[in-house]
Enzyme design. Structure first.
Site, PDB file in Angstrom:
ATOM      1  N   TYR A   1     -16.633   6.455   8.426  1.00 19.04           N
ATOM      2  CA  TYR A   1     -15.167   6.462   8.558  1.00 19.04           C
ATOM      3  C   TYR A   1     -14.983   7.759   9.249  1.00 19.04           C
ATOM      4  O   TYR A   1     -14.470   7.444  10.398  1.00 19.04           O
ATOM      5  CB  TYR A   1     -14.657   6.684   7.122  1.00 19.04           C
ATOM      6  CG  TYR A   1     -13.114   6.567   7.124  1.00 19.04           C
ATOM      7  CD1 TYR A   1     -12.610   5.461   6.847  1.00 19.04           C
ATOM      8  CD2 TYR A   1     -12.352   7.658   7.527  1.00 19.04           C
ATOM      9  CE1 TYR A   1     -11.304   5.185   6.686  1.00 19.04           C
ATOM     10  CE2 TYR A   1     -10.991   7.523   7.846  1.00 19.04           C
ATOM     11  CZ  TYR A   1     -10.311   6.181   7.392  1.00 19.04           C
ATOM     12  OH  TYR A   1      -9.075   6.079   7.458  1.00 19.04           O
TER      13      TYR A   1
ATOM     14  N   ALA B   1       5.994  -3.728  14.798  1.00 15.90           N
ATOM     15  CA  ALA B   1       6.372  -2.215  14.877  1.00 15.90           C
ATOM     16  C   ALA B   1       5.858  -1.637  16.102  1.00 15.90           C
ATOM     17  O   ALA B   1       6.230  -0.546  16.747  1.00 15.90           O
ATOM     18  CB  ALA B   1       5.706  -1.477  13.589  1.00 15.90           C
TER      19      ALA B   1
ATOM     20  N   GLU C   1       5.027  -9.430   8.310  1.00 17.10           N
ATOM     21  CA  GLU C   1       4.798 -10.252   7.007  1.00 17.10           C
ATOM     22  C   GLU C   1       5.008 -11.661   7.283  1.00 17.10           C
ATOM     23  O   GLU C   1       6.108 -11.867   8.252  1.00 17.10           O
ATOM     24  CB  GLU C   1       5.320  -9.686   5.876  1.00 17.10           C
ATOM     25  CG  GLU C   1       4.848  -8.395   5.148  1.00 17.10           C
ATOM     26  CD  GLU C   1       3.307  -8.179   4.823  1.00 17.10           C
ATOM     27  OE1 GLU C   1       3.064  -9.294   4.626  1.00 17.10           O
ATOM     28  OE2 GLU C   1       3.027  -7.088   4.551  1.00 17.10           O
TER      29      GLU C   1
ATOM     30  N   ALA D   1      -1.023   0.143   9.262  1.00 19.52           N
ATOM     31  CA  ALA D   1      -2.605  -0.222   9.236  1.00 19.52           C
ATOM     32  C   ALA D   1      -2.806  -1.764   9.767  1.00 19.52           C
ATOM     33  O   ALA D   1      -2.109  -2.622   9.306  1.00 19.52           O
ATOM     34  CB  ALA D   1      -3.226  -0.155   7.814  1.00 19.52           C
TER      35      ALA D   1
ATOM     36  N   GLY E   1       0.761  -1.116   0.156  1.00 21.77           N
ATOM     37  CA  GLY E   1      -0.013  -0.143  -0.008  1.00 21.77           C
ATOM     38  C   GLY E   1       0.850   1.248   0.195  1.00 21.77           C
ATOM     39  O   GLY E   1       1.805   1.286  -0.531  1.00 21.77           O
TER      40      GLY E   1
ATOM     41  N   TYR F   1      -7.229   9.945   6.569  1.00 16.22           N
ATOM     42  CA  TYR F   1      -8.128  10.098   5.458  1.00 16.22           C
ATOM     43  C   TYR F   1      -9.495  10.918   6.058  1.00 16.22           C
ATOM     44  O   TYR F   1      -9.732  10.857   7.118  1.00 16.22           O
ATOM     45  CB  TYR F   1      -8.555   8.670   5.113  1.00 16.22           C
ATOM     46  CG  TYR F   1      -9.835   8.745   3.837  1.00 16.22           C
ATOM     47  CD1 TYR F   1      -9.213   9.097   2.805  1.00 16.22           C
ATOM     48  CD2 TYR F   1     -10.918   8.137   4.396  1.00 16.22           C
ATOM     49  CE1 TYR F   1     -10.514   9.242   1.801  1.00 16.22           C
ATOM     50  CE2 TYR F   1     -11.771   8.263   3.100  1.00 16.22           C
ATOM     51  CZ  TYR F   1     -11.524   8.691   2.025  1.00 16.22           C
ATOM     52  OH  TYR F   1     -12.623   8.568   0.949  1.00 16.22           O
TER      53      TYR F   1
END
Ligand code: NAI
Length: 392
Positions: free
Chosen positions: A235, A112, A75, A140, A52, A225
């Protein structure tokens, strides 16, 4: 192994190693075509660097600015005979291309949110990369284990105060139907803020500053956003919006703190795009399908890489970085244009299962979703046996 897409709701549980590499190469090529950002950053840390907006930020910093980059992400690595996740393959391809271009590109795969990974990043910067002049925060995540309390917070995507009824698309089946989501409890709001709010970003800056690895004029940016009225209850006025408000609060505090050392801190409000994170939000994929149609028709469409190339131009272009009245960079400027939003708002009440393909860019949405996992890339032979085990 022949690798095919296997979708389960809004995720795809397989990823194609060569397809992911081709996707990353497309972004590198687009960045090279876009051109070099003079005066851009030279040593960059990207937190959330494997897919992303974070991956696009890393590509743009490396291939648009010639920066050495340290990427942090979470990951599943590939193993002999077993597929890894798309972000693993993306990173392997990115690291190879960056090294071939003479750039340093180490990565850290781990949580993280933990103190341990922050310390590993500080050490990697100290011993290898050198003091960083830019840190991009692009996490995210659905959950965060708090490093001080040990509590695992889970984020939710819900309205606040009252239930919200709208329509949504099942991108697998191609059906549009009503959706009703009950309001979040106070605990759910607090948990979502704990996961996606600004505390962890601040903890990253604290750790980097305490570790003495911030260069003169250090800049940091995190992504937010806003979006239109159509998605407002789920949102911006919902649980995730509260987290973004908190992220923006931290940006203002960091801006003051960083200014004292000649640095900067920004929020960049980005465009709504198909990513692994956004496909999980109710209502948003239908909005994106209509938005893509309108923006493509108007010649305004951008993907993650175009957005991030534009961001680095704004951060390091001539003169002060342009911001809105709240100090935020607005890469959603084209999405939020009155003519674009008017066109989407006109289509919204009309769209249903029968006319979904005619009124929206659902085909484009699906294709872009599959590309996130390395499927549908030109030049990749999907009938060919591939080795799933790929190392950077
Ligand atoms: P994404 O799902 O593509 O990327 C998330 C990244 O975070 C991946 O690199 C993943 O490995 C990493 N990550 C997740 N949990 C982690 C953990 N515990 N430790 C280390 N790394 C971890 O998401 P996307 O959409 O690129 O989102 C990035 C940011 O951009 C988010 O803050 C999002 O709200 C924001 N944004 C997204 C928009 C969209 O439409 N996709 C629009 C505007 C802002």
């Amino acid at each position: 192994m022949i690798v095919r897409p296997k979708t389960r709701g809004f995720i795809c549980v397989t990823a194609h190693p060569e397809g992911c590499a081709a996707h990353v190469q497309e972004w590198i090529d687009k960045t090279r075509t876009h051109g070099v950002v003079r005066g851009g950053p030279k040593r960059v840390l990207v937190v959330g660097a494997s897919t992303g907006y974070g991956l696009a930020s890393r590509v743009s910093a490396a291939f648009g600015c010639g920066a050495d980059t340290l990427g942090v992400f979470f990951e599943k690595p590939s193993e002999p005979g077993t597929l890894g996740t798309a972000g693993w393959y993306n990173t392997a391809a990115f690291e190879k291309a960056a090294r071939a271009a003479g750039l340093k590109a180490p990565s850290i795969n781990g949580d993280a949110f933990s103190d341990g990974i922050k310390q590993r990043a500080v050490e990697a910067i100290r011993s290898g990369l050198g003091e960083i002049d830019l840190m991009v925060y692009s996490l995210a995540s659905p959950r965060r284990t708090h490093p001080r309390t040990g509590v695992t917070h889970k984020s939710t995507l819900k309205p606040i105060g009252e239930a919200y009824t709208s329509k949504t698309v099942d991108t697998d089946k191609g059906t549009v139907g009503p959706v009703s989501i009950g309001p979040a409890s106070e605990q759910e709001v607090a948990d979502t803020v704990a996961v996606m709010g600004g505390e962890d970003w601040q903890m990253w800056v604290d750790a980097l500053e305490a570790g003495g690895v911030l260069a003169e004029g250090f800049t940091t940016v995190a992504y937010s956003y806003i979006g239109p009225d159509l998605t407002w209850p789920i949102y911006r006025a919902g649980t995730i919006g509260k987290a973004k408000e908190d992220l923006e609060r931290v940006a203002r505090e960091l801006a003051v703190r960083m200014a004292a050392r000649g640095g900067r801190a920004f929020i960049s409000v980005n465009k709504a795009l198909v990513t692994q994170a956004s496909s999980a939000i109710p209502v948003v994929p239908l909005y994106i399908s209509l938005l893509y149609r309108v923006m493509k028709e108007q010649g305004l469409h951008e993907g993650c890489i175009e957005q991030m190339n534009r961001l680095l131009g704004r951060l390091y272009g001539e003169g002060p970085t342009p911001v809105d009245e709240f100090g935020r960079i607005r890469l959603d400027d084209w999405e939020m244009r009155a003519d674009v939003q008017r066109a989407v708002a006109e289509l919204w009440p009309q769209v249903g299962t029968d006319n979904l393909a005619a009124l929206s860019d659902i085909g484009g949405y699906r294709a872009e979703f599959l590309r996130l996992f390395g499927f549908g890339l030109p030049g990749v032979d999907y009938e060919k046996d591939v080795d799933p085990h790929v190392m950077p």
